[in-house]
Scaffold this motif. Structure first.
Motif, PDB file in Angstrom:
ATOM      1  N   UNK A 264      -8.466  11.293 -30.334  1.00 34.78           N
ATOM      2  CA  UNK A 264      -7.184  10.788 -29.844  1.00 34.78           C
ATOM      3  C   UNK A 264      -7.028  11.175 -28.382  1.00 34.78           C
ATOM      4  N   UNK A 265      -6.774  10.201 -27.532  1.00 35.32           N
ATOM      5  CA  UNK A 265      -6.460  10.480 -26.133  1.00 35.32           C
ATOM      6  C   UNK A 265      -4.958  10.342 -25.969  1.00 35.32           C
ATOM      7  N   UNK A 266      -4.226  11.454 -25.800  1.00 33.36           N
ATOM      8  CA  UNK A 266      -2.765  11.381 -25.704  1.00 33.36           C
ATOM      9  C   UNK A 266      -2.279  10.451 -24.597  1.00 33.36           C
ATOM     10  N   UNK A 272       4.478   3.753 -27.616  1.00 32.90           N
ATOM     11  CA  UNK A 272       4.655   4.024 -29.043  1.00 32.90           C
ATOM     12  C   UNK A 272       4.226   5.455 -29.339  1.00 32.90           C
ATOM     13  N   UNK A 273       4.756   5.988 -30.428  1.00 34.46           N
ATOM     14  CA  UNK A 273       4.446   7.373 -30.802  1.00 34.46           C
ATOM     15  C   UNK A 273       3.021   7.466 -31.326  1.00 34.46           C
ATOM     16  N   UNK A 274       2.356   8.576 -31.014  1.00 32.98           N
ATOM     17  CA  UNK A 274       1.029   8.831 -31.580  1.00 32.98           C
ATOM     18  C   UNK A 274       1.214   9.020 -33.091  1.00 32.98           C
ATOM     19  N   UNK A 275       0.634   8.166 -33.920  1.00 33.09           N
ATOM     20  CA  UNK A 275       0.913   8.224 -35.364  1.00 33.09           C
ATOM     21  C   UNK A 275       0.677   9.595 -35.982  1.00 33.09           C
ATOM     22  N   UNK A 276      -0.431  10.249 -35.601  1.00 34.91           N
ATOM     23  CA  UNK A 276      -0.758  11.549 -36.202  1.00 34.91           C
ATOM     24  C   UNK A 276       0.242  12.632 -35.784  1.00 34.91           C
TER      25      UNK A 276
END
Length: 363
Positions: A264-266, A272-276
């Motif tokens: 995951x690259x923040x 949108x929100x990072x799902x994790x």
């Protein structure tokens, strides 16, 4: 970049021609294949067996200091456009020179052919049996700029775009590229270019292993309950980032670096929100004993909690607006008396309820 020529370099400058069979390199999720033969243990000896003789140079750090651990070896097969980087005895990267790019070659601040093959790759390079542009995801093509990145299994692939193509893409403003990335316009530009890719680099990344440091803590005793996620986020902002009572203090970059299931690259997240990360905060238990500590909430587009969920958020939408709050949620915070902020991200309906409950809205 400093170059130290190896003693092997001059000895192997004259490289034999490759066999008549056209060289085919196929990178798959299962590994690397050369002319349909699976290469299980990638090594310079194996590559020399497949590609023939090479020349070797040593690259040292820019400050000129040299130690055995700092030196990086570069093995170059001039006649087939391939080079390999070796660090601490292991192949760290393979590069394939796909086409000539004289503009790029002039820009580099070192003698280009000291550390690059003199010829371009004469064979076929495929990814899972597909040509490069067929294998690259359409979303990646839509976002094309300077280079294209993708993954195949545990292999990472970087395709550097040609100077000619980058000149075309560079003439498009950032906002315009962002708009065009929603369509196939940029992807079509890439695919229409006869030689869009200058070179390809790929390397193996071992499977990610989490340290477990971001496992959700289990609370002993009663926990707060929420039906409205954005209200919960406002409470977390107060308890975790302002008062620093709620532990652990979440760090999105450390979390993503430690996340094992996928990379995951923040900084890829701006709208949108990072799902994790969202899932982590949804599941986070907040001890009920901390509720009395909440006397006020501060709402601001730059709140730390917002940046954890959407690191590149510009604050121009309503993703963090509190649209409703239930009586049951509010009843958990008997000491909440004030909601302040530069902009109050609360719906009119929720404001009326808060005022009715004796909570002051500072506007």
């Amino acid at each position: 970049m400093s170059i130290i020529k190896s003693r092997e370099s001059n000895k192997q400058d004259k490289q034999p021609a490759m066999p008549q069979q056209k060289l085919h390199i196929n990178l798959t999720k299962n590994g690397l294949y050369i002319n349909d033969e699976f290469i299980g243990n990638l090594s310079i000896d194996i590559l020399a067996e497949k590609f023939g003789e090479y020349r070797k140079v040593l690259r040292k750090p820019p400050d000129g200091t040299v130690s055995k651990d700092d030196l990086e070896e570069i093995y170059i097969w001039d006649n087939i456009g391939i080079k390999s980087f070796v660090s601490k005895g292991r192949i760290s990267e393979l590069d394939i020179r796909i086409c000539e790019d004289k503009e790029w070659e002039k820009k580099v601040n070192f003698s280009f052919f000291d550390v690059n093959p003199k010829q371009v790759f004469p064979g076929i390079f495929t990814i899972n049996g597909k040509t490069i542009l067929e294998a690259i995801p359409q979303k990646t093509l839509r976002d094309a700029y300077i280079f294209l990145e993708m993954k195949v299994g545990n292999w990472k692939i970087n395709c550097s775009l040609s100077s000619k193509l980058n000149s075309v893409l560079g003439a498009i403003s950032f906002q315009e590229r962002l708009r065009k990335s929603k369509t196939d316009e940029i992807a079509d530009l890439v695919c229409a270019e006869p030689e869009p890719i200058r070179d390809i680099s790929f390397w193996y990344k071992p499977p990610r292993v989490s340290s477990g440091k971001w496992a959700l803590p289990k609370v002993k005793g009663e926990v707060l309950t929420f039906t409205n996620f954005n209200f919960k986020l406002a409470v977390i902002q107060e308890l975790m980032y302002k008062q620093e009572l709620l532990k652990p203090k979440f760090d999105v970059y450390d979390f993503c670096n430690d996340y094992a299931k996928k990379e995951i690259d923040p900084d890829d997240y701006y709208d949108k929100m990072i799902p994790e990360v969202k899932s982590w905060f949804q599941q986070l238990e907040i001890p009920a004993e901390l509720a009395p500590k909440v006397t006020q909430l501060f709402l601001d587009g730059g709140n730390e909690i917002n940046m954890q969920l959407i690191p590149q958020w510009d604050g121009e939408d309503n993703l963090f607006d509190i649209k409703s709050i239930s009586d049951e949620e509010l009843a958990q915070f008997p000491n909440l008396k004030l909601i302040d902020g530069t902009v109050i991200y609360i719906s009119e309906k929720a404001k009326k309820k808060l005022i009715k409950k004796g909570i002051n809205i500072a506007e």
